[in-house]
Design a protein around this motif. Structure first.
Motif, PDB file in Angstrom:
ATOM      1  N   ALA A   5      11.393   7.091 -16.979  1.00 38.81           N
ATOM      2  CA  ALA A   5      10.163   6.535 -17.432  1.00 38.81           C
ATOM      3  C   ALA A   5       9.652   7.198 -18.475  1.00 38.81           C
ATOM      4  O   ALA A   5       9.447   6.606 -19.725  1.00 38.81           O
ATOM      5  N   GLU A   6       9.855   8.516 -18.599  1.00 38.45           N
ATOM      6  CA  GLU A   6       9.449   9.487 -19.861  1.00 38.45           C
ATOM      7  C   GLU A   6      10.312   9.263 -21.159  1.00 38.45           C
ATOM      8  O   GLU A   6       9.527   8.971 -22.080  1.00 38.45           O
ATOM      9  N   VAL A   7      11.540   9.178 -21.068  1.00 39.50           N
ATOM     10  CA  VAL A   7      12.467   8.612 -21.779  1.00 39.50           C
ATOM     11  C   VAL A   7      12.219   7.144 -22.597  1.00 39.50           C
ATOM     12  O   VAL A   7      12.220   7.060 -23.498  1.00 39.50           O
ATOM     13  N   ARG A   8      11.804   6.278 -21.720  1.00 39.38           N
ATOM     14  CA  ARG A   8      11.517   4.909 -22.194  1.00 39.38           C
ATOM     15  C   ARG A   8      10.274   4.879 -22.995  1.00 39.38           C
ATOM     16  O   ARG A   8      10.136   4.172 -23.949  1.00 39.38           O
ATOM     17  N   LYS A   9       9.269   6.000 -22.376  1.00 40.37           N
ATOM     18  CA  LYS A   9       7.928   6.120 -23.195  1.00 40.37           C
ATOM     19  C   LYS A   9       8.322   6.591 -24.794  1.00 40.37           C
ATOM     20  O   LYS A   9       7.684   6.129 -25.559  1.00 40.37           O
ATOM     21  N   MET A  10       9.125   7.567 -24.504  1.00 38.76           N
ATOM     22  CA  MET A  10       9.476   8.208 -25.963  1.00 38.76           C
ATOM     23  C   MET A  10      10.215   7.132 -26.940  1.00 38.76           C
ATOM     24  O   MET A  10       9.999   7.308 -28.053  1.00 38.76           O
ATOM     25  N   SER A  11      11.118   6.262 -26.254  1.00 33.01           N
ATOM     26  CA  SER A  11      11.705   5.377 -27.102  1.00 33.01           C
ATOM     27  C   SER A  11      10.701   4.263 -27.728  1.00 33.01           C
ATOM     28  O   SER A  11      11.086   4.037 -28.725  1.00 33.01           O
ATOM     29  N   GLU A  12       9.924   3.711 -26.886  1.00 32.14           N
ATOM     30  CA  GLU A  12       8.803   3.008 -27.195  1.00 32.14           C
ATOM     31  C   GLU A  12       8.055   3.473 -28.546  1.00 32.14           C
ATOM     32  O   GLU A  12       7.563   2.833 -29.403  1.00 32.14           O
ATOM     33  N   LYS A  13       7.704   4.764 -28.439  1.00 34.65           N
ATOM     34  CA  LYS A  13       7.208   5.462 -29.654  1.00 34.65           C
ATOM     35  C   LYS A  13       8.107   5.721 -30.973  1.00 34.65           C
ATOM     36  O   LYS A  13       7.629   6.492 -31.868  1.00 34.65           O
ATOM     37  N   GLY A  14       9.401   5.866 -30.793  1.00 29.98           N
ATOM     38  CA  GLY A  14      10.077   5.775 -31.795  1.00 29.98           C
ATOM     39  C   GLY A  14      10.351   7.350 -31.624  1.00 29.98           C
ATOM     40  O   GLY A  14      10.944   7.835 -32.946  1.00 29.98           O
ATOM     41  N   LEU A  15      10.552   8.052 -30.953  1.00 25.78           N
ATOM     42  CA  LEU A  15      10.540   9.663 -30.723  1.00 25.78           C
ATOM     43  C   LEU A  15      12.057   9.944 -30.321  1.00 25.78           C
ATOM     44  O   LEU A  15      12.214  11.321 -30.602  1.00 25.78           O
ATOM     45  N   ILE A  16      12.906   9.079 -30.207  1.00 21.61           N
ATOM     46  CA  ILE A  16      14.468   9.598 -29.884  1.00 21.61           C
ATOM     47  C   ILE A  16      15.116   8.762 -31.357  1.00 21.61           C
ATOM     48  O   ILE A  16      15.257   7.877 -31.420  1.00 21.61           O
ATOM     49  N   THR A  17      15.880   9.817 -31.743  1.00 18.49           N
ATOM     50  CA  THR A  17      16.809   9.097 -32.601  1.00 18.49           C
ATOM     51  C   THR A  17      17.999   8.645 -32.131  1.00 18.49           C
ATOM     52  O   THR A  17      18.357   9.361 -31.091  1.00 18.49           O
ATOM     53  N   ALA A  18      18.571   7.952 -33.009  1.00 14.75           N
ATOM     54  CA  ALA A  18      19.959   7.408 -32.590  1.00 14.75           C
ATOM     55  C   ALA A  18      20.882   8.482 -32.441  1.00 14.75           C
ATOM     56  O   ALA A  18      21.853   8.278 -31.387  1.00 14.75           O
ATOM     57  N   ASP A  19      21.066   9.353 -33.204  1.00 21.11           N
ATOM     58  CA  ASP A  19      22.171  10.283 -33.051  1.00 21.11           C
ATOM     59  C   ASP A  19      22.145  11.271 -31.711  1.00 21.11           C
ATOM     60  O   ASP A  19      22.844  11.346 -30.893  1.00 21.11           O
ATOM     61  N   VAL A  20      20.726  11.565 -31.383  1.00 22.19           N
ATOM     62  CA  VAL A  20      20.556  12.169 -30.227  1.00 22.19           C
ATOM     63  C   VAL A  20      20.766  11.309 -28.912  1.00 22.19           C
ATOM     64  O   VAL A  20      21.424  11.729 -27.827  1.00 22.19           O
ATOM     65  N   ALA A  21      20.501  10.061 -28.946  1.00 20.30           N
ATOM     66  CA  ALA A  21      20.599   9.105 -27.870  1.00 20.30           C
ATOM     67  C   ALA A  21      22.075   8.830 -27.852  1.00 20.30           C
ATOM     68  O   ALA A  21      22.716   8.830 -26.522  1.00 20.30           O
ATOM     69  N   ILE A  22      22.974   8.577 -28.866  1.00 16.99           N
ATOM     70  CA  ILE A  22      24.374   8.304 -28.894  1.00 16.99           C
ATOM     71  C   ILE A  22      24.990   9.657 -28.344  1.00 16.99           C
ATOM     72  O   ILE A  22      26.075   9.385 -27.477  1.00 16.99           O
ATOM     73  N   LYS A  23      24.554  10.798 -28.582  1.00 23.62           N
ATOM     74  CA  LYS A  23      25.220  12.100 -28.074  1.00 23.62           C
ATOM     75  C   LYS A  23      25.125  12.165 -26.636  1.00 23.62           C
ATOM     76  O   LYS A  23      26.023  12.132 -25.848  1.00 23.62           O
ATOM     77  N   HIS A  24      23.763  11.705 -26.001  1.00 24.14           N
ATOM     78  CA  HIS A  24      23.503  11.743 -24.498  1.00 24.14           C
ATOM     79  C   HIS A  24      24.468  10.733 -23.973  1.00 24.14           C
ATOM     80  O   HIS A  24      24.890  10.835 -22.829  1.00 24.14           O
ATOM     81  N   ILE A  25      24.457   9.419 -24.426  1.00 20.87           N
ATOM     82  CA  ILE A  25      25.130   8.430 -23.857  1.00 20.87           C
ATOM     83  C   ILE A  25      26.433   8.732 -23.823  1.00 20.87           C
ATOM     84  O   ILE A  25      27.170   8.641 -22.603  1.00 20.87           O
ATOM     85  N   LEU A  26      27.084   9.110 -24.734  1.00 25.22           N
ATOM     86  CA  LEU A  26      28.600   9.329 -24.738  1.00 25.22           C
ATOM     87  C   LEU A  26      28.916  10.456 -23.795  1.00 25.22           C
ATOM     88  O   LEU A  26      29.834  10.525 -23.139  1.00 25.22           O
ATOM     89  N   GLU A  27      27.885  11.454 -23.580  1.00 21.24           N
ATOM     90  CA  GLU A  27      28.313  12.841 -22.694  1.00 21.24           C
ATOM     91  C   GLU A  27      28.133  12.210 -21.462  1.00 21.24           C
ATOM     92  O   GLU A  27      28.919  12.500 -20.387  1.00 21.24           O
ATOM     93  N   GLY A  28      27.158  11.368 -21.098  1.00 18.56           N
ATOM     94  CA  GLY A  28      27.207  10.656 -19.843  1.00 18.56           C
ATOM     95  C   GLY A  28      28.154   9.870 -19.403  1.00 18.56           C
ATOM     96  O   GLY A  28      28.684   9.981 -18.290  1.00 18.56           O
ATOM     97  N   MET A  29      28.874   9.239 -20.279  1.00 24.93           N
ATOM     98  CA  MET A  29      29.992   8.233 -20.060  1.00 24.93           C
ATOM     99  C   MET A  29      31.225   9.023 -19.612  1.00 24.93           C
ATOM    100  O   MET A  29      32.123   8.674 -19.013  1.00 24.93           O
ATOM    101  N   LYS A  30      30.920  10.587 -19.648  1.00 27.05           N
ATOM    102  CA  LYS A  30      32.258  11.375 -19.263  1.00 27.05           C
ATOM    103  C   LYS A  30      32.514  11.116 -17.704  1.00 27.05           C
ATOM    104  O   LYS A  30      33.696  11.158 -17.415  1.00 27.05           O
TER     105      LYS A  30
END
Length: 193
Positions: A161-186
């Motif tokens: 929920a916190e991450v969704r709110k941050m996303s709605e406010k444009g507070l998460i950059t693409a590079d940070v998001a992509i890094k976390h997503i690819l890391e999780g896909m491990k």
């Protein structure tokens, strides 16, 4: 001759010999197919040289593509096309093979195949192009079997929920998001094998 063409030429010669013995003409088709693959690789080389602006880097990149195709269920043509798609979407040459490995493992685990791979690449590419995270791209990743919100929440040390709110406010950059997503896909590492 590259590593991918040499075995295909051997298969083409064997098919030609076998069909010649049997009196068929299909071996010609196999040789045409082999030649077409070599032509496709040369066309790809030209395209990569244009994008990478270096013949040396292109040679290294094509060698990586061929090695990846040899070690995974991906065909060489498919890897070339996926690599082009990622380059065009702003990903760097050194990011592509590791990304394809992760994406291929998720698609194998989820059984989404080529469609799943295309969706993941499209969503990550949209993120990169926008420079931020959008709910639409995250939902597209979720539809392709990627638990993107969960991976990002874990990577940020926050709730979904916190991450969704941050996303709605444009507070998460693409590079940070992509890094976390690819890391999780491990979690799907090794699934293509």
């Amino acid at each position: 001759k590259d590593y991918a063409t040499r075995p295909l030429q051997a298969i083409g010669r064997m098919a030609t010999s076998t069909l010649a013995i049997l009196g068929g003409v299909g071996g010609i088709g196999a040789m045409v197919w082999t030649t077409r693959l070599a032509d496709d690789l040369e066309t790809a080389r030209i395209g990569f040289e244009t994008m990478l602006k270096s013949a040396e880097e292109t040679t290294k990149f094509i060698a990586q593509i061929q090695q990846f195709a040899k070690e995974t269920p991906f065909g060489q043509r498919e890897v070339v096309e996926l690599a082009k798609n990622l380059l065009v979407r702003g990903f760097g040459q050194n990011e592509i093979i590791p990304m394809l490995e992760r994406i291929g493992n998720v698609a194998a685990a989820m059984g989404t195949g080529e469609e799943g791979i295309d969706r993941i690449i499209y969503a990550l590419g949209q993120m990169r192009a926008l420079g931020r995270v959008s709910a639409q791209d995250m939902n597209q990743l979720t539809d392709a079997g990627v638990r993107a919100w969960d991976y990002m929440a874990k990577g940020r040390g926050k709730s979904i929920a916190e991450v969704r709110k941050m996303s709605e406010k444009g507070l998460i950059t693409a590079d940070v998001a992509i890094k976390h997503i690819l890391e999780g896909m491990k979690e799907f590492d090794g699934m293509m094998q």
